[in-house]
Design an enzyme around this catalytic site. Sequence first.
Site, PDB file in Angstrom:
ATOM      1  N   ASP A 129       7.329   0.829  13.098  1.00  0.00           N
ATOM      2  CA  ASP A 129       6.632  -0.436  13.114  1.00  0.00           C
ATOM      3  C   ASP A 129       7.230  -1.846  13.425  1.00  0.00           C
ATOM      4  O   ASP A 129       7.489  -2.392  12.420  1.00  0.00           O
ATOM      5  CB  ASP A 129       5.577  -0.464  11.906  1.00  0.00           C
ATOM      6  CG  ASP A 129       4.568  -1.725  12.155  1.00  0.00           C
ATOM      7  OD1 ASP A 129       4.514  -2.514  13.157  1.00  0.00           O
ATOM      8  OD2 ASP A 129       3.535  -1.589  11.412  1.00  0.00           O
TER       9      ASP A 129
ATOM     10  N   SER B 205       5.787  -5.252  12.216  1.00  0.00           N
ATOM     11  CA  SER B 205       5.812  -5.453  11.005  1.00  0.00           C
ATOM     12  C   SER B 205       7.199  -5.996  10.528  1.00  0.00           C
ATOM     13  O   SER B 205       7.438  -7.048   9.893  1.00  0.00           O
ATOM     14  CB  SER B 205       5.518  -4.204  10.047  1.00  0.00           C
ATOM     15  OG  SER B 205       4.404  -4.027   9.828  1.00  0.00           O
TER      16      SER B 205
HETATM   17  P1  NAD Z   1      -1.807 -10.138  12.076  1.00  0.00           P
HETATM   18  O1  NAD Z   1      -0.636 -10.648  12.745  1.00  0.00           O
HETATM   19  O2  NAD Z   1      -3.016  -9.433  12.985  1.00  0.00           O
HETATM   20  O3  NAD Z   1      -2.696 -11.225  11.286  1.00  0.00           O
HETATM   21  C1  NAD Z   1      -2.102 -12.011  10.349  1.00  0.00           C
HETATM   22  C2  NAD Z   1      -3.192 -11.970   9.266  1.00  0.00           C
HETATM   23  O4  NAD Z   1      -4.048 -13.135   9.451  1.00  0.00           O
HETATM   24  C3  NAD Z   1      -3.940 -11.035   8.872  1.00  0.00           C
HETATM   25  O5  NAD Z   1      -3.656 -10.665   7.515  1.00  0.00           O
HETATM   26  C4  NAD Z   1      -5.364 -11.303   9.277  1.00  0.00           C
HETATM   27  O6  NAD Z   1      -6.183 -10.554   8.336  1.00  0.00           O
HETATM   28  C5  NAD Z   1      -5.466 -12.975   8.907  1.00  0.00           C
HETATM   29  N1  NAD Z   1      -6.427 -13.561   9.848  1.00  0.00           N
HETATM   30  C6  NAD Z   1      -7.201 -13.453  10.886  1.00  0.00           C
HETATM   31  N2  NAD Z   1      -7.868 -14.553  11.118  1.00  0.00           N
HETATM   32  C7  NAD Z   1      -7.919 -15.190  10.133  1.00  0.00           C
HETATM   33  C8  NAD Z   1      -8.868 -16.330   9.948  1.00  0.00           C
HETATM   34  N3  NAD Z   1      -9.661 -16.902  10.709  1.00  0.00           N
HETATM   35  N4  NAD Z   1      -8.363 -17.001   8.497  1.00  0.00           N
HETATM   36  C9  NAD Z   1      -7.595 -16.432   7.834  1.00  0.00           C
HETATM   37  N5  NAD Z   1      -6.606 -15.548   7.818  1.00  0.00           N
HETATM   38  C10 NAD Z   1      -6.796 -14.625   9.080  1.00  0.00           C
HETATM   39  O7  NAD Z   1      -1.789  -9.213  10.993  1.00  0.00           O
HETATM   40  P2  NAD Z   1      -0.634  -8.068  10.412  1.00  0.00           P
HETATM   41  O8  NAD Z   1       0.286  -9.013   9.576  1.00  0.00           O
HETATM   42  O9  NAD Z   1      -0.166  -7.630  11.390  1.00  0.00           O
HETATM   43  O10 NAD Z   1      -1.657  -7.326   9.367  1.00  0.00           O
HETATM   44  C11 NAD Z   1      -2.861  -6.825   9.707  1.00  0.00           C
HETATM   45  C12 NAD Z   1      -3.265  -5.613   8.801  1.00  0.00           C
HETATM   46  O11 NAD Z   1      -2.475  -4.382   9.007  1.00  0.00           O
HETATM   47  C13 NAD Z   1      -3.037  -5.742   7.324  1.00  0.00           C
HETATM   48  O12 NAD Z   1      -4.336  -5.134   6.941  1.00  0.00           O
HETATM   49  C14 NAD Z   1      -1.876  -5.036   7.191  1.00  0.00           C
HETATM   50  O13 NAD Z   1      -1.713  -4.489   5.722  1.00  0.00           O
HETATM   51  C15 NAD Z   1      -1.894  -3.970   7.741  1.00  0.00           C
HETATM   52  N6  NAD Z   1      -0.592  -3.051   8.228  1.00  0.00           N
HETATM   53  C16 NAD Z   1      -0.696  -1.826   8.285  1.00  0.00           C
HETATM   54  C17 NAD Z   1       0.499  -1.181   8.333  1.00  0.00           C
HETATM   55  C18 NAD Z   1       0.424   0.390   8.385  1.00  0.00           C
HETATM   56  O14 NAD Z   1      -0.271   0.899   7.703  1.00  0.00           O
HETATM   57  N7  NAD Z   1       1.473   0.963   8.795  1.00  0.00           N
HETATM   58  C19 NAD Z   1       1.806  -1.713   8.820  1.00  0.00           C
HETATM   59  C20 NAD Z   1       1.469  -3.184   8.840  1.00  0.00           C
HETATM   60  C21 NAD Z   1       0.424  -3.824   8.623  1.00  0.00           C
END
Ligand code: NAD
Length: 374
Positions: free
Chosen positions: A127, A130
């Site tokens: 990933d 991440s």
């Molecule tokens: P992202 O980069 O898409 O977004 C960053 C954050 O901004 C997110 O937490 C999102 O909820 C938040 N956000 C979006 N609109 C918003 C608003 N209007 N106000 C406030 N916050 C807002 O997100 P990301 O870092 O890629 O992570 C997204 C999800 O994926 C999370 O649930 C994370 O735990 C999950 N994830 C899962 C895996 C896995 O299972 N392998 C790996 C990485 C992340």
Amino acid sequence: MSIGVGVPKETVAGERRVALVPSVADRLLKLNAVVVLETGAGAGAFFADDAYAGVRTVSSVYGAADVILKVQPPSVQEVGLMREGTCLISFLAPWREPERVKRLRDRKITSFAMELIPRIARAQAMDALSSQAAVCGYRGALMGAELSGRFFPMLTTAAGTIRPATVLIIGAGVAGLHAIATARRLGAVVEAYDVRAAAKDQVISLGAKFVEFDVKAEGAGGYARELTKEEAQTQQEVLAHHIGGADVVISTAAVPGRPAPLIITEAAVALMRPGSVIVDLVADSGGNCALTRPGTRIDHQGVTIYGPLNVPSTLPVDASEMYAKNLFNFLSPMIKDGELHLNWDDEVIARSALTRDGKIVHEPTRAVVERTAA
Ligand code: NAD
């Protein structure tokens, strides 16, 4: 015949990362791959050509490789240099440049976009979103500390006691959580907010306070959905009070494939004390702050607003190391007896493919490309 893996020098201005680091090159060689590196490809990340033992350096890798590993999406010209049928593994920003996708399709490149790797447990080690977001959050907190006129920690000195800085993190995904952890390590008092209720426990476990209010917006696949106009307005109003009280705001809120949501209005910035700082880490997709000018640092009535671009490239050694490992974990299961075997029944392989056999196989991208062609 052994598989040839080629790593070009990145050509996007300011990009310092490289898709292969010496320790990962070594692991590819052990799989009987022949690895070629463009001269100086690792220099921006401080990896000299001779640090890659057993790897041949050449002036161009495109004609010589079965698999190309890259960081930035290739330019249309770079795609033109690839042999037909080459396998490309890279960030590809599929929604950004239809011309590039068409070129990949027409050159019959089997392309895999690191952004499309499904976020399932088995693919965590691949990933790259991440790993690079972790760099972004860490760096963002340090940028905030550097631009701020205040200490982050509480200090008790002979000259008196200094209160700790208050840092507000908006968006508690991967980048936001790393920004929280870094700001906490520096001793700041940290508040954080996210529209996903699931983020609350993670925020609290890192020692930060969760800012709560009614707008909840869990979307598909663990991501946030875009807010309605009314929800966005409520959010801006409630958050304005917290923004006004912060010494440093670090914003990371994003919705996949959409422009970054507007969260920090000009009115909210007006509530901040002179000397406060906003680091807008989603400037690449437009920014969370109405006043952000991507790639620039501005002073707005004493508040510094900084929207850095390509933040992972500012920590090129570890960002490259992590990214190269992500690539290896994706590629290595495809190499059997020194040759490339693509198992299209594997959902990780199938879902991360962008183009294949002269077709765009990622449906949302195909729809965009066809719309722009019409
Ligand atoms: P992202 O980069 O898409 O977004 C960053 C954050 O901004 C997110 O937490 C999102 O909820 C938040 N956000 C979006 N609109 C918003 C608003 N209007 N106000 C406030 N916050 C807002 O997100 P990301 O870092 O890629 O992570 C997204 C999800 O994926 C999370 O649930 C994370 O735990 C999950 N994830 C899962 C895996 C896995 O299972 N392998 C790996 C990485 C992340």
